[in-house]
Motif scaffolding. Structure first.
Motif, PDB file in Angstrom:
ATOM      1  N   THR A  36       0.851  -1.193   0.000  1.00  0.00           N
ATOM      2  CA  THR A  36       0.000   0.000   0.000  1.00  0.00           C
ATOM      3  C   THR A  36       0.882   1.236   0.000  1.00  0.00           C
ATOM      4  OG1 THR A  36      -0.167   0.280   2.401  1.00  0.00           O
ATOM      5  CG2 THR A  36      -1.719  -1.254   1.384  1.00  0.00           C
ATOM      6  N   THR A  45      -7.168   0.091  -0.287  1.00  0.00           N
ATOM      7  CA  THR A  45      -6.357  -0.812  -1.107  1.00  0.00           C
ATOM      8  C   THR A  45      -6.016  -2.138  -0.436  1.00  0.00           C
ATOM      9  OG1 THR A  45      -4.370   0.340  -0.330  1.00  0.00           O
ATOM     10  CG2 THR A  45      -5.313   1.069  -2.431  1.00  0.00           C
ATOM     11  N   CYS A 101     -13.770  -7.891  -2.550  1.00  0.00           N
ATOM     12  CA  CYS A 101     -12.407  -7.366  -2.608  1.00  0.00           C
ATOM     13  C   CYS A 101     -11.828  -7.469  -4.021  1.00  0.00           C
ATOM     14  CB  CYS A 101     -11.519  -8.095  -1.598  1.00  0.00           C
ATOM     15  SG  CYS A 101     -11.842  -7.617   0.114  1.00  0.00           S
ATOM     16  N   ALA A 102     -12.121  -8.568  -4.707  1.00  0.00           N
ATOM     17  CA  ALA A 102     -11.671  -8.690  -6.096  1.00  0.00           C
ATOM     18  C   ALA A 102     -12.358  -7.653  -6.977  1.00  0.00           C
ATOM     19  CB  ALA A 102     -11.945 -10.099  -6.599  1.00  0.00           C
ATOM     20  N   LYS A 103     -13.642  -7.447  -6.748  1.00  0.00           N
ATOM     21  CA  LYS A 103     -14.408  -6.486  -7.547  1.00  0.00           C
ATOM     22  C   LYS A 103     -13.835  -5.081  -7.435  1.00  0.00           C
ATOM     23  CE  LYS A 103     -19.095  -4.531  -7.928  1.00  0.00           C
ATOM     24  NZ  LYS A 103     -20.495  -4.637  -7.418  1.00  0.00           N
ATOM     25  N   TYR A 104     -13.420  -4.695  -6.240  1.00  0.00           N
ATOM     26  CA  TYR A 104     -12.950  -3.328  -6.009  1.00  0.00           C
ATOM     27  C   TYR A 104     -11.424  -3.236  -5.907  1.00  0.00           C
ATOM     28  CZ  TYR A 104     -17.867  -2.360  -5.244  1.00  0.00           C
ATOM     29  OH  TYR A 104     -19.233  -2.227  -5.421  1.00  0.00           O
ATOM     30  N   HIS A 105     -10.730  -4.302  -6.314  1.00  0.00           N
ATOM     31  CA  HIS A 105      -9.261  -4.299  -6.391  1.00  0.00           C
ATOM     32  C   HIS A 105      -8.624  -3.993  -5.030  1.00  0.00           C
ATOM     33  CE1 HIS A 105      -9.935  -4.438 -10.705  1.00  0.00           C
ATOM     34  NE2 HIS A 105     -10.704  -3.363 -10.593  1.00  0.00           N
ATOM     35  N   VAL A 106      -9.167  -4.625  -4.007  1.00  0.00           N
ATOM     36  CA  VAL A 106      -8.626  -4.502  -2.657  1.00  0.00           C
ATOM     37  C   VAL A 106      -7.979  -5.840  -2.279  1.00  0.00           C
ATOM     38  CG1 VAL A 106      -9.171  -4.113  -0.222  1.00  0.00           C
ATOM     39  CG2 VAL A 106     -10.350  -2.793  -1.996  1.00  0.00           C
ATOM     40  N   LEU A 107      -6.698  -5.820  -1.966  1.00  0.00           N
ATOM     41  CA  LEU A 107      -5.982  -7.037  -1.588  1.00  0.00           C
ATOM     42  C   LEU A 107      -6.402  -7.464  -0.174  1.00  0.00           C
ATOM     43  CD1 LEU A 107      -3.654  -9.061  -2.254  1.00  0.00           C
ATOM     44  CD2 LEU A 107      -2.124  -7.451  -1.093  1.00  0.00           C
ATOM     45  N   ASN A 111      -6.019 -13.182  -4.904  1.00  0.00           N
ATOM     46  CA  ASN A 111      -6.034 -11.801  -4.428  1.00  0.00           C
ATOM     47  C   ASN A 111      -5.802 -11.752  -2.918  1.00  0.00           C
ATOM     48  OD1 ASN A 111      -6.475  -8.920  -4.795  1.00  0.00           O
ATOM     49  ND2 ASN A 111      -8.441  -9.199  -3.783  1.00  0.00           N
ATOM     50  N   ASN A 156      -0.332 -15.783  -5.632  1.00  0.00           N
ATOM     51  CA  ASN A 156      -0.147 -14.909  -6.793  1.00  0.00           C
ATOM     52  C   ASN A 156       1.320 -14.523  -6.912  1.00  0.00           C
ATOM     53  OD1 ASN A 156       0.091 -12.392  -8.308  1.00  0.00           O
ATOM     54  ND2 ASN A 156      -2.146 -12.369  -8.329  1.00  0.00           N
TER      55      ASN A 156
END
Length: 394
Positions: free
Chosen positions: A102, A158, A185-191, A221, A246
């Motif tokens: 972050t 994030t 979280c995947a939808k909003y790109h938050v790890l 993610n 990942n």
């Protein structure tokens, strides 16, 4: 039982954080246990000590195999060797992840009430704490998905720190809940960083679900923090693992852990983990049964002797979350009074977020005789506290 969990081991004079308290006090606060670790772990460490040389160490193949076999057989999660990174502790891993994954000024979301060190890892690194309070209803907790989505949708958010199972409320998150968190979280790109240090301390008959095992979205993610330290009482040996399936996230995290110099083991960290996961299964099963009985002892005692206090329903950890709302809205003031009056040292709930203000956390991981003493101290202090407050009302 094959193992003796009733043994009263004197922990004073050995540099114990938990027992660094004045004579006469009974500490039932910080999350470590008053049980000696599994004899199989002690034997492995004794062999290592007898070797007599304690130079620089590497992470062995046995260490990777121990984690993979344990999570594969006990938690139905097949991990690849490449996913695993050694770390000196879960908290160092969380702080490194916050710094590396972050940017200063971004939001890191937590579900309160939650492990208080999460706040330190966020605040101390210049990030913003964003709370999504859990819903407390009828003595139990659940996720407020509407609130969670609203806060994850903020582009400034994030990273989410997930506690699975949840400390301090002892909640085992079910597969549907974890999948819902993963999808948002995947939808909003938050790890997602999932702290799973308490995963092996579930009640008999209950299993936790690794976040990364739920779906591809969760796996790809997420970063997961694991360790034998809570289940086998090894926190002072500084041994943990980070799982990052990942490869892009793993590379960044690996660089962060190495930059922070928390990716190299001490002379005992690897041996302890290998012994715990390789030979400690029978000991752990007996421990889980003993802890379950301890928690039931507290529940029965509270219901019988402490009107106005409610033990929140839970099936994980050896920590009990006591709702004192029937007596006071200020659990911190109550915990301080109990410590002054009887020497029983508990943790005030507000440390875990403002929504924990009317709660107190109690650590039940000790021999039954010691637990019984703690409950009697609590009973005596509560009687005085009630009389004092009744006098004020009149």
């Amino acid at each position: 039982m094959k193992y003796d969990f009733d043994r009263l081991t004197d922990r004073r004079g050995v540099g114990s954080l938990k027992w660094d308290v004045p004579e006469g006090e009974l500490p039932m606060w910080v999350a470590d246990m008053d049980f000696e670790t599994a004899p199989e772990v002690i034997e492995a460490l004794e062999r290592r000590v007898r070797h007599g040389i304690f130079g620089y160490c590497v992470v062995t193949e046995e260490w990777f195999g121990a984690y993979r076999n344990w999570w594969g057989s006990r938690h139905h999660f097949a991990m690849e060797k490449e996913w695993l990174i050694f770390c000196t502790g879960v908290v160092p891993a969380i702080s490194s992840a916050v710094r590396k994954l972050t940017t200063v000024g971004e939001n890191v979301l937590v579900q309160t009430p939650v492990y208080n060190i999460f706040f330190n890892s966020i605040r101390n690194n210049g990030r913003n704490i964003l709370e999504s309070p859990l819903v407390y209803n009828d003595g139990g907790y659940s996720v407020d998905f509407a609130d969670l989505e609203e806060k994850l949708a903020d582009p400034q958010t994030t990273l989410m720190l997930l506690c699975n199972p949840h400390n301090p409320v002892g909640k085992i998150w079910d597969r549907e809940t974890l999948a819902g968190i993963g999808e948002l979280c995947a939808k909003y790109h938050v790890l997602v960083l999932s702290d799973e240090i308490h995963c092996d301390l579930t009640d008999p008959g209950y299993e936790y679900i690794p976040f990364a095992s739920v779906s591809e979205a969760c796996r790809d993610n997420s970063v997961t923090c694991l360790a034998p330290t809570k289940a086998f009482n090894l926190a002072g040996l500084q041994t943990a693992a980070v799982v990052a399936p990942n490869p892009v996230i793993r590379h960044k995290l690996n660089r962060g852990l190495n930059t922070d110099e928390v990716a190299e083991p001490n002379a005992f960290a690897v041996e302890a983990a290998v012994a715990a996961f390789g030979k400690g299964g029978e000991w752990l099963e007996e421990l889980r049964e003993y802890l379950y009985r301890n928690k039931q002892y507290v529940r029965d005692f509270v219901e019988r002797e402490l009107p106005g206090i409610r033990v929140v329903s839970s099936h994980a950890t050896y920590l009990l979350w006591l709702d004192c709302g029937g007596i006071t809205e200020d659990g911190g003031e109550l915990a301080a009074f109990i410590r002054r009056d009887s020497g029983l040292y508990l943790t005030e709930g507000e440390e875990y977020g403002s929504c924990g203000r009317q709660f107190i956390r109690l650590n039940a991981a000790c021999p039954r005789e010691r637990l019984a003493e703690g409950m009697e101290r609590l009973k005596g202090s509560m009687a005085i506290y009630r009389n004092k407050n009744d006098g004020r009302k009149h």
